[in-house]
Enzyme design. Structure first.
Site, PDB file in Angstrom:
ATOM      1  N   SER A   1       9.344 -29.816   1.617  1.00  9.31           N
ATOM      2  CA  SER A   1       8.480 -29.433   0.494  1.00  9.31           C
ATOM      3  C   SER A   1       7.335 -30.427   0.377  1.00  9.31           C
ATOM      4  O   SER A   1       7.532 -31.582   0.016  1.00  9.31           O
ATOM      5  CB  SER A   1       9.293 -29.413  -0.815  1.00  9.31           C
ATOM      6  OG  SER A   1       8.445 -29.357  -1.936  1.00  9.31           O
TER       7      SER A   1
ATOM      8  N   GLU B   1       3.165 -22.111   4.685  1.00 11.02           N
ATOM      9  CA  GLU B   1       2.043 -21.529   3.951  1.00 11.02           C
ATOM     10  C   GLU B   1       0.754 -21.602   4.767  1.00 11.02           C
ATOM     11  O   GLU B   1      -0.037 -20.646   4.794  1.00 11.02           O
ATOM     12  CB  GLU B   1       1.855 -22.253   2.618  1.00 11.02           C
ATOM     13  CG  GLU B   1       0.765 -21.647   1.762  1.00 11.02           C
ATOM     14  CD  GLU B   1       0.503 -22.441   0.499  1.00 11.02           C
ATOM     15  OE1 GLU B   1      -0.653 -22.454   0.038  1.00 11.02           O
ATOM     16  OE2 GLU B   1       1.454 -23.056  -0.036  1.00 11.02           O
TER      17      GLU B   1
ATOM     18  N   CYS C   1      -1.614 -25.118  -6.840  1.00 15.22           N
ATOM     19  CA  CYS C   1      -0.656 -24.524  -7.778  1.00 15.22           C
ATOM     20  C   CYS C   1      -0.633 -25.311  -9.078  1.00 15.22           C
ATOM     21  O   CYS C   1      -0.546 -26.535  -9.076  1.00 15.22           O
ATOM     22  CB  CYS C   1       0.730 -24.527  -7.113  1.00 15.22           C
ATOM     23  SG  CYS C   1       2.087 -24.122  -8.210  1.00 15.22           S
TER      24      CYS C   1
END
Length: 239
Positions: free
Chosen positions: A144, A47, A115
């Site tokens: 992650s 990202e 998020c």
């Protein structure tokens, strides 16, 4: 990638999370205004690489609060901050606070970039771990960021032990020795069947059925990419 696909006459579908797309748009907007961007995130994360690729000439990566002191940016530079969406809320805001102390005119993004699913999970883990959790199991991938951070959040909130696993097969039975209370959570994009697998494993070891802790209702839904919506409408007409 889009240009290469077009050259090959390939059909492309942009499946990027809308929250990440929002950050990309913010990066391009700030860059078009001549604003330098301080991007809070982890080097090498997909990202982060994607966001930096939107405005590489004006973006500086800030990985930790301690990195702020070493930033050498001329006084009077127009500055704004953005962040990777899956970071720890607490750590991100600590970095922002330090940035603001060094750069008082620092501009904020239009809205919070973290998020909502990441925030909700961190809050739930704090509640569970703080209530006397002997062991917290986090289901999620090693790459992650939000899964790895949940392990740390659990320990910081009071869990006696916390481990990340890809699935139930990675649980070490030794972790359960002397453990009365087990908390289970997952990264924001982990399939539910992997979580259920962990819960079934714990039940097979004599633990009672899980009691769900729900802090908030997640009602936000994202539309399918336009290309898929067109295909679905076409398919419905043909049927």
């Amino acid at each position: 990638m889009h240009a290469e696909a077009a050259e090959r006459s390939l059909k492309t579908i942009d499946a990027t999370c809308p929250l990440v797309t929002k950050v990309h748009h913010e990066a391009k907007r700030f860059a078009s205004q001549g604003t330098q961007i301080l991007l809070i995130g982890h080097a090498g994360h997909e990202e982060v690489e994607g966001t930096m690729g939107e405005a590489p000439e004006v973006t500086t990566l800030v990985q930790t609060p301690d990195d702020v002191e070493g930033l050498d940016i001329p006084e009077g530079t127009n500055l704004a901050w953005l962040s990777q969406t899956t970071l720890s809320v607490d750590e991100t805001m600590e970095t922002v606070d330090r940035l603001r102390k060094k750069f008082p005119l620092l501009m904020d993004p239009p809205s919070d970039d973290i998020c909502y699913a990441t925030q909700n999970r961190q809050l739930a883990v704090k509640q569970i771990a703080g209530a006397g959790c002997d062991l917290m199991i986090v289901v999620g991938s090693q790459n992650s960021s939000n899964s790895v951070r949940l392990v740390e959040v659990a320990l910081e909130a009071g869990a006696k032990a916390s481990h990340r696993v890809d699935n139930a097969g990675e649980i070490d039975p030794a972790w359960l020795e002397g453990v009365n209370t087990v908390g289970v959570t997952s990264g924001a994009s982990v399939p539910d069947d992997l979580v259920q697998g962990v819960l079934h494993f714990l039940e097979s070891k004599g633990y009672p059925a899980a009691v769900e802790e729900r802090l908030t209702e997640e009602t936000l839904q994202f539309a399918l990419p336009p290309e898929l919506r067109k295909d679905l409408r076409r398919s419905a007409v043909n049927d």
